[in-house]
Design an enzyme around this catalytic site. Structure first.
Site, PDB file in Angstrom:
ATOM      1  N   ARG A 106       0.907  -1.239  -0.001  1.00 51.35           N
ATOM      2  CA  ARG A 106       0.050  -0.136  -0.001  1.00 51.35           C
ATOM      3  C   ARG A 106       0.979   1.273  -0.090  1.00 51.35           C
ATOM      4  O   ARG A 106       0.519   2.209  -0.655  1.00 51.35           O
ATOM      5  CB  ARG A 106      -0.840   0.055   1.095  1.00 51.35           C
ATOM      6  CG  ARG A 106      -1.988  -0.833   1.408  1.00 51.35           C
ATOM      7  CD  ARG A 106      -2.407  -1.053   2.844  1.00 51.35           C
ATOM      8  NE  ARG A 106      -3.476  -1.754   2.728  1.00 51.35           N
ATOM      9  CZ  ARG A 106      -4.718  -1.403   2.807  1.00 51.35           C
ATOM     10  NH1 ARG A 106      -5.077  -0.161   2.515  1.00 51.35           N
ATOM     11  NH2 ARG A 106      -5.765  -2.459   2.538  1.00 51.35           N
ATOM     12  N   TYR A 211       0.224 -13.281  -0.204  1.00 50.72           N
ATOM     13  CA  TYR A 211       0.545 -12.970  -1.798  1.00 50.72           C
ATOM     14  C   TYR A 211       2.060 -12.202  -1.831  1.00 50.72           C
ATOM     15  O   TYR A 211       2.180 -11.357  -0.666  1.00 50.72           O
ATOM     16  CB  TYR A 211      -0.380 -12.365  -2.479  1.00 50.72           C
ATOM     17  CG  TYR A 211      -1.048 -11.308  -2.062  1.00 50.72           C
ATOM     18  CD1 TYR A 211      -0.631  -9.616  -1.999  1.00 50.72           C
ATOM     19  CD2 TYR A 211      -2.249 -11.436  -1.456  1.00 50.72           C
ATOM     20  CE1 TYR A 211      -1.058  -8.783  -1.323  1.00 50.72           C
ATOM     21  CE2 TYR A 211      -2.945 -10.297  -0.882  1.00 50.72           C
ATOM     22  CZ  TYR A 211      -2.346  -9.241  -1.037  1.00 50.72           C
ATOM     23  OH  TYR A 211      -3.023  -7.943  -0.332  1.00 50.72           O
ATOM     24  N   ASP A 288     -13.802   5.068   0.940  1.00 52.78           N
ATOM     25  CA  ASP A 288     -14.500   4.627   2.053  1.00 52.78           C
ATOM     26  C   ASP A 288     -15.688   5.447   2.733  1.00 52.78           C
ATOM     27  O   ASP A 288     -16.521   4.840   3.537  1.00 52.78           O
ATOM     28  CB  ASP A 288     -13.487   3.957   3.222  1.00 52.78           C
ATOM     29  CG  ASP A 288     -12.875   2.678   2.758  1.00 52.78           C
ATOM     30  OD1 ASP A 288     -13.113   2.099   1.776  1.00 52.78           O
ATOM     31  OD2 ASP A 288     -11.925   2.135   3.723  1.00 52.78           O
TER      32      ASP A 288
HETATM   33  C1  LIG Z   1      -7.948  -6.224   5.787  1.00 51.62           C
HETATM   34  C2  LIG Z   1      -8.286  -5.498   4.589  1.00 51.62           C
HETATM   35  C3  LIG Z   1      -7.625  -5.831   3.543  1.00 51.62           C
HETATM   36  C4  LIG Z   1      -7.940  -5.079   2.279  1.00 51.62           C
HETATM   37  N1  LIG Z   1      -7.431  -5.486   0.998  1.00 51.62           N
HETATM   38  C5  LIG Z   1      -7.775  -4.675  -0.128  1.00 51.62           C
HETATM   39  C6  LIG Z   1      -7.427  -5.111  -1.396  1.00 51.62           C
HETATM   40  O1  LIG Z   1      -6.877  -6.054  -1.374  1.00 51.62           O
HETATM   41  N2  LIG Z   1      -7.601  -4.242  -2.169  1.00 51.62           N
HETATM   42  C7  LIG Z   1      -8.331  -3.120  -2.210  1.00 51.62           C
HETATM   43  O2  LIG Z   1      -8.827  -2.856  -3.308  1.00 51.62           O
HETATM   44  N3  LIG Z   1      -9.183  -2.809  -0.984  1.00 51.62           N
HETATM   45  C8  LIG Z   1      -8.651  -3.471   0.058  1.00 51.62           C
HETATM   46  N4  LIG Z   1      -9.134  -3.209   1.381  1.00 51.62           N
HETATM   47  C9  LIG Z   1      -9.770  -1.638   1.156  1.00 51.62           C
HETATM   48  C10 LIG Z   1      -8.975  -0.662   1.441  1.00 51.62           C
HETATM   49  O3  LIG Z   1      -7.966  -0.562   2.303  1.00 51.62           O
HETATM   50  C11 LIG Z   1      -9.832   0.581   1.451  1.00 51.62           C
HETATM   51  O4  LIG Z   1     -11.023   0.669   0.774  1.00 51.62           O
HETATM   52  C12 LIG Z   1      -8.871   2.051   1.013  1.00 51.62           C
HETATM   53  O5  LIG Z   1      -7.738   2.019   1.940  1.00 51.62           O
HETATM   54  C13 LIG Z   1      -9.875   3.182   1.193  1.00 51.62           C
HETATM   55  O6  LIG Z   1      -9.111   4.215   0.991  1.00 51.62           O
HETATM   56  P1  LIG Z   1      -9.790   5.684   1.508  1.00 51.62           P
HETATM   57  O7  LIG Z   1      -8.624   6.495   0.809  1.00 51.62           O
HETATM   58  O8  LIG Z   1     -11.084   6.152   0.840  1.00 51.62           O
HETATM   59  O9  LIG Z   1      -9.785   5.698   3.003  1.00 51.62           O
HETATM   60  P2  LIG Z   1      -8.638   5.456   4.081  1.00 51.62           P
HETATM   61  O10 LIG Z   1      -7.358   4.674   3.325  1.00 51.62           O
HETATM   62  O11 LIG Z   1      -8.976   5.289   5.213  1.00 51.62           O
HETATM   63  O12 LIG Z   1      -7.785   7.016   4.234  1.00 51.62           O
HETATM   64  C14 LIG Z   1      -8.391   7.990   4.813  1.00 51.62           C
HETATM   65  C15 LIG Z   1      -7.688   9.230   5.227  1.00 51.62           C
HETATM   66  O13 LIG Z   1      -8.397  10.220   5.654  1.00 51.62           O
HETATM   67  C16 LIG Z   1      -7.584  10.647   6.925  1.00 51.62           C
HETATM   68  N5  LIG Z   1      -8.540  11.270   7.928  1.00 51.62           N
HETATM   69  C17 LIG Z   1      -9.473  10.901   8.462  1.00 51.62           C
HETATM   70  N6  LIG Z   1     -10.162  11.515   9.138  1.00 51.62           N
HETATM   71  C18 LIG Z   1      -9.634  12.716   8.850  1.00 51.62           C
HETATM   72  C19 LIG Z   1      -9.876  14.321   9.270  1.00 51.62           C
HETATM   73  N7  LIG Z   1     -10.901  14.309  10.077  1.00 51.62           N
HETATM   74  N8  LIG Z   1      -9.320  14.927   8.729  1.00 51.62           N
HETATM   75  C20 LIG Z   1      -8.192  14.913   7.842  1.00 51.62           C
HETATM   76  N9  LIG Z   1      -7.680  13.535   7.466  1.00 51.62           N
HETATM   77  C21 LIG Z   1      -8.715  12.664   8.120  1.00 51.62           C
HETATM   78  C22 LIG Z   1      -6.955   9.285   7.402  1.00 51.62           C
HETATM   79  O14 LIG Z   1      -5.873   9.482   8.263  1.00 51.62           O
HETATM   80  C23 LIG Z   1      -6.615   8.431   5.984  1.00 51.62           C
HETATM   81  O15 LIG Z   1      -5.340   8.830   5.872  1.00 51.62           O
HETATM   82  C24 LIG Z   1      -8.767  -3.934   2.424  1.00 51.62           C
HETATM   83  C25 LIG Z   1      -9.398  -3.746   3.525  1.00 51.62           C
HETATM   84  C26 LIG Z   1      -9.008  -4.243   4.822  1.00 51.62           C
HETATM   85  C27 LIG Z   1      -9.548  -3.706   6.060  1.00 51.62           C
END
Ligand SMILES: Cc1cc2nc3c(=O)[nH]c(=O)nc-3n(C[C@H](O)[C@H](O)[C@H](O)COP(=O)(O)OP(=O)(O)OC[C@H]3O[C@@H](n4cnc5c(N)ncnc54)[C@H](O)[C@@H]3O)c2cc1C
Length: 403
Positions: A106, A211, A288
């Protein structure tokens, strides 16, 4: 007319959105709560649908030598070691979907996205900025931060993850839905003789996955089980001791791999039901924050990447009207991400079957023709993949998108 966008959250969704906007000439500021931009956890599977996004965003060079292209995805009985099903990722797969299946660290993906953002000269990355509240009027959107500062731009994208404070403020203050499954992730150096494949070992209420990542030098390892102790999330629930007990009946290889994992942190699995209304005037949800899902289809980050590209395109199509762009982005993305969210839950159940249900599953998978193996993933991975009408959850309110 030049547009300026604020992005809340510097995870994969937020930074990819910054890049997608910058590629369209839009100026972006990303506000990240953590002291540094970084990713917790280790491996990520990137299906061809998301690889195509990364290619379009111009970040593949940044992944060269780090992303691994496994030869296949295999499902194995965790007790007997018998292989149940194998999906080859060779030439036919790549030709069908116009992109390979990839696995990577990641952190390496985030670094590649950040490097590409910097290269545009249009993205400002601000760590240590926690957003506590957002506001908007007819002209702009504002992020209010925990340090007392406020930033204003033409529009704001909430990519602040599973526990999004912006979602709570604008759409849905309910906490995410906690499942009874707990995940332990333990990446480590890749031992000798490990196949270049995504290997999933399944049993009744447990699974182990591995993997290679980081150019093949590391092995991503994940062990998960349905905890039967106490309420999800409490201290007695999903403990390392229960992990050892639940895996006691697994084949020797898996038992040993789990025993070797560094299990410092447990991850309770959460998701939400699809809910329309991400686009709220000059503010929208993404990744997310909009559609958190379980990991069984490995699509959470992939869907966030698809969101990013769609959002950049929508903003470019309606210059000067981010509210209209956000509406059309949501209309384009909501049906598909909702179907993935729902199917992911089913895939989780399917993998964790025991008894007669597991026998039926194995019988079904063993008899799939080579063509049928792919037919089930076409709508997800194909560039022109259409959503099967029956895949859309009955409770998904498409009408809400038209209002
Ligand atoms: C065990 C596991 C395995 C996974 N494997 C996969 C996979 O193989 N392939 C895949 O596609 N997905 C996978 N996922 C899902 C994936 O990890 C998430 O869907 C993805 O990381 C979401 O990205 P995002 O940027 O929306 O949210 P996040 O990665 O949660 O990023 C949110 C960011 O916002 C920041 N933040 C939060 N609140 C605030 C605030 N109030 N002010 C400022 N910043 C803030 C956080 O610090 C963070 O950096 C997996 C999830 C899990 C739990």
């Amino acid at each position: 007319m030049s547009t300026e966008i604020l992005i809340a959250g510097g995870g994969i969704g937020g930074v990819a959105t910054a890049l997608a906007c910058a590629r369209r000439g839009i100026t972006v500021t990303v506000l990240e709560r953590a002291a540094e931009f970084g990713e917790v956890g280790a491996g990520l599977q990137i299906g061809p649908n998301a690889w195509r996004v990364l290619r379009e965003l111009g970040v593949l060079d940044g992944l060269a030598g780090r992303a691994v292209l496994p030869s296949r995805w295999a499902l194995t009985d965790i007790t007997t070691g018998e292989e149940i099903f194998s999906l080859p990722f060779g030439e036919a797969f790549e030709e069908r979907y116009g992109a390979p299946y990839a696995v990577m660290h990641r952190g390496e993906l985030l670094t590649a996205l950040i490097t590409a953002c910097r290269g545009t000269g249009l993205v400002t990355l601000v760590p240590g900025k926690e957003i506590t509240e957002v506001g908007q009027d007819g002209e702009s959107a504002t992020a209010h931060c925990a340090d007392g500062t406020s930033l204003t731009a033409d529009a704001l994208v909430a990519a602040d993850g599973l526990r999004s404070v912006i979602r709570a403020q604008l759409l849905d203050a309910e906490p995410p839905l906690l499942s009874s499954y707990v995940v332990y992730r333990g990446p480590g150096p890749r031992p000798e003789g490990i196949e270049d494949a995504v290997m999933l070992y399944v049993g009744d209420g447990i699974h182990y996955m591995q993997y290679p990542i980081s150019g093949g030098t590391m092995l991503n390892r994940v062990a998960s089980f349905k905890s039967t102790r106490g309420e999800p999330g409490t201290d007695e629930w999903g403990t390392p001791q229960e992990l050892t007990e639940k895996f006691a009946g697994a084949m020797a290889y898996v038992r040993q791999a789990v025993a070797e994992m560094d299990i410092g942190k447990r991850w309770p699995l959460c998701d939400r039901k699809p809910l329309a209304g991400w686009a709220q005037g000059r503010i929208t949800l993404l990744g997310d924050a909009a559609h958190p899902m379980n990991q069984y289809l490995a699509q959470g980050a992939c869907q966030a990447l698809e969101d990013a590209l769609a959002l950049g395109a929508a903003l470019a199509e309606t210059p000067g009207d981010p509210a209209a762009a956000f509406k059309s982005y949501e209309a384009a993305r909501f049906p598909r991400s909702s179907a993935v969210q729902e199917l992911t839950r089913f895939v989780g159940d399917f993998c964790h079957f025991g008894g007669a249900a597991a026998l039926l599953r194995d019988h079904f998978l063993a008899r799939l023709s080579a063509e049928d193996r792919y037919a089930y993933t076409d709508w997800l991975y194909r560039a022109d993949g259409t959503l099967p009408s029956r895949a859309l959850p009955a409770h998904v309110d498409l009408y809400a998108l038209r209002s």
